[in-house]
Design an enzyme around this catalytic site. Sequence first.
Site, mmCIF file in Angstrom:
data_model
loop_
_atom_site.group_PDB
_atom_site.id
_atom_site.type_symbol
_atom_site.label_atom_id
_atom_site.label_comp_id
_atom_site.label_asym_id
_atom_site.label_seq_id
_atom_site.Cartn_x
_atom_site.Cartn_y
_atom_site.Cartn_z
ATOM 1 N N ASP A 137 31.767 50.992 44.515
ATOM 2 C CA ASP A 137 33.013 51.400 45.172
ATOM 3 C C ASP A 137 33.310 52.883 45.052
ATOM 4 O OD1 ASP A 137 33.935 48.942 46.273
ATOM 5 O OD2 ASP A 137 34.294 48.244 44.236
ATOM 6 N N HIS A 156 38.083 44.345 42.199
ATOM 7 C CA HIS A 156 36.871 43.948 42.953
ATOM 8 C C HIS A 156 36.787 44.883 44.170
ATOM 9 C CE1 HIS A 156 33.686 41.534 44.456
ATOM 10 N NE2 HIS A 156 34.301 40.402 44.741
ATOM 11 N N HIS A 191 31.265 48.002 35.251
ATOM 12 C CA HIS A 191 30.777 46.811 35.946
ATOM 13 C C HIS A 191 30.566 45.698 34.935
ATOM 14 C CE1 HIS A 191 28.449 44.225 38.609
ATOM 15 N NE2 HIS A 191 29.020 44.915 39.574
HETATM 16 N N1 CMC Z 1 38.141 52.647 33.507
HETATM 17 C C1 CMC Z 1 38.494 52.738 32.224
HETATM 18 N N2 CMC Z 1 38.055 51.883 31.289
HETATM 19 C C2 CMC Z 1 37.233 50.910 31.678
HETATM 20 C C3 CMC Z 1 36.819 50.757 32.994
HETATM 21 C C4 CMC Z 1 37.302 51.677 33.926
HETATM 22 N N3 CMC Z 1 36.959 51.592 35.219
HETATM 23 N N4 CMC Z 1 35.988 49.700 33.099
HETATM 24 C C5 CMC Z 1 35.882 49.201 31.875
HETATM 25 N N5 CMC Z 1 36.631 49.927 31.008
HETATM 26 C C6 CMC Z 1 36.771 49.728 29.580
HETATM 27 C C7 CMC Z 1 37.897 48.764 29.266
HETATM 28 O O1 CMC Z 1 39.128 49.421 29.081
HETATM 29 C C8 CMC Z 1 37.405 48.168 27.984
HETATM 30 O O2 CMC Z 1 37.562 49.110 26.944
HETATM 31 P P1 CMC Z 1 38.073 48.676 25.500
HETATM 32 O O3 CMC Z 1 37.015 47.730 25.004
HETATM 33 O O4 CMC Z 1 38.176 49.951 24.779
HETATM 34 O O5 CMC Z 1 39.385 48.004 25.755
HETATM 35 C C9 CMC Z 1 35.895 48.044 28.209
HETATM 36 O O6 CMC Z 1 35.573 49.078 29.131
HETATM 37 C C10 CMC Z 1 35.473 46.719 28.794
HETATM 38 O O7 CMC Z 1 36.279 46.446 29.939
HETATM 39 P P2 CMC Z 1 36.496 45.018 30.550
HETATM 40 O O8 CMC Z 1 37.660 45.062 31.466
HETATM 41 O O9 CMC Z 1 36.515 43.966 29.480
HETATM 42 O O10 CMC Z 1 35.157 44.855 31.338
HETATM 43 P P3 CMC Z 1 34.931 43.855 32.515
HETATM 44 O O11 CMC Z 1 33.500 43.517 32.527
HETATM 45 O O12 CMC Z 1 35.887 42.743 32.426
HETATM 46 O O13 CMC Z 1 35.352 44.729 33.778
HETATM 47 C C11 CMC Z 1 35.484 45.762 35.817
HETATM 48 C C12 CMC Z 1 34.588 45.002 34.853
HETATM 49 C C13 CMC Z 1 34.693 46.092 37.055
HETATM 50 C C14 CMC Z 1 36.673 44.881 36.199
HETATM 51 C C15 CMC Z 1 35.991 47.060 35.141
HETATM 52 O O14 CMC Z 1 34.915 47.879 34.821
HETATM 53 C C16 CMC Z 1 37.026 47.781 35.993
HETATM 54 O O15 CMC Z 1 38.223 47.451 35.934
HETATM 55 N N6 CMC Z 1 36.585 48.780 36.813
HETATM 56 C C17 CMC Z 1 37.488 49.457 37.716
HETATM 57 C C18 CMC Z 1 37.648 48.660 38.990
HETATM 58 C C19 CMC Z 1 36.413 48.731 39.843
HETATM 59 O O16 CMC Z 1 35.830 49.765 40.044
HETATM 60 N N7 CMC Z 1 36.009 47.565 40.373
HETATM 61 C C20 CMC Z 1 34.829 47.440 41.215
HETATM 62 C C21 CMC Z 1 33.771 46.668 40.513
HETATM 63 S S1 CMC Z 1 32.126 46.759 41.207
HETATM 64 C C22 CMC Z 1 32.159 46.313 42.850
HETATM 65 C C23 CMC Z 1 33.092 45.254 43.221
HETATM 66 O O17 CMC Z 1 33.119 44.182 42.632
HETATM 67 O O18 CMC Z 1 33.863 45.492 44.155
#
Ligand code: CMC
Length: 375
Positions: free
Chosen positions: A310, A220, A259
């Site tokens: 971010d 987050h 996201h």
């Molecule tokens: N890097 C690499 N792979 C990713 C990323 C990433 N940043 N984000 C999603 N994926 C992949 C993930 O590995 C998965 O792939 P697969 O289906 O092949 O296993 C797929 O995309 C879906 O990921 P998920 O974790 O199920 O998606 P989610 O909706 O639960 O995650 C998230 C959302 C924001 C937690 C994630 O995109 C992430 O970890 N991003 C990096 C951390 C980040 O930048 N957070 C800030 C979010 S926005 C502002 C805020 O809230 O602060």
Amino acid sequence: MSNTTDGLEDVVALHSHICDMDGKLGKLTYLGVDIHDLARNSSFEETVYLLWYAALPTRTQLTAFTQQLTANRALPSQLLDMMRLLPKTATPMEILRTMVSALSAFDANPQDKSLDASRHRALHLLAVFPTIITSWEHIRNGREPIAPLTDGNHATNFLYMLKGEMPDPVLARMLDTALVIHADHELNASTFAGRVTAATLADMYASVTSAVGALSGPLHGGANEQVIRMLMRIGEPQHAHDYIANAIKNKERIMGFGHRVYRTEDPRATHLRAMSEELGKRANDMRWYDMSRQVEEAVKELKGLYVNVDFYSASVYYMMGIPIELDTPIFASSRVAGWTAHILEQYSNNRLIRPRAEYTGPKVTEYIPIEQRGE
Ligand code: CMC
């Protein structure tokens, strides 16, 4: 129970009049006002007023509101004394969480949830966040905290208290815009945590403490700090593609990308990208911006993911000379506006938030007395 959604993805948990987002179109509005209009034309103070009072203020209302905020910036001296007693190794987010919690002890009646009392509490919390954050930055580095300005907007005051001198107005305006675009984001994890706590009718300090804790995690708000650390490891724009390819091969998460809701560009990132470029031009040093662009292109090409809020905020704060560990606290000092707007909304029409879990453990387990369980 068969419609279980891990992570509550796409689950609509409550009604809210505050913030609307369209993940497919990349649209974000506060009370119907487009985030792009707010980023270009509004100030943080005006945006907070909009979130709390559900209307844009008149000039007179905005002046009075700004004066109230300014008058509430000082921290009880006991909190500064508490900070001086804590280990200097504590992160700014740990200190922020602890100080928000401690503030309730200075409120004569934190359980008073009348609208007036709650709004005043929200105003006080918002006003003191920069004081807590910058005081800890000075204390942990062996310096005395700098008293808040008795005028000047939130962003100017933050930079002043951090650096001890009046900031460049261009930088202060950029920080002001960054605060505007971080102020609310519907039911993100920290806002949800705050609302869940408020929905038990716990007080606002408890609710905001929950929210600060949730924001601190790297999935987050903690992501922005990790972004700048990644850029530092990459070092030069020409190394970005190989670094990202390798990270993806190793199944690493690239911070600042992806996201839960947006399936296109995060509208907030558009403004932060432009700020990052402008700051690079002003400093005659395009390294951080160019490297960020290369990382963005590589992640889009290799993983199909877009930047989130971010990603570019990391290089923006870095080029403003803000210490890296303050990236997430700055996010908090803006988002506290949204948290408290949501807590006010929760109190105004409360129902306990209590979902269910689909049980996946053993159906029946015989209770065996401890003497019969072996060593
Ligand atoms: N890097 C690499 N792979 C990713 C990323 C990433 N940043 N984000 C999603 N994926 C992949 C993930 O590995 C998965 O792939 P697969 O289906 O092949 O296993 C797929 O995309 C879906 O990921 P998920 O974790 O199920 O998606 P989610 O909706 O639960 O995650 C998230 C959302 C924001 C937690 C994630 O995109 C992430 O970890 N991003 C990096 C951390 C980040 O930048 N957070 C800030 C979010 S926005 C502002 C805020 O809230 O602060």
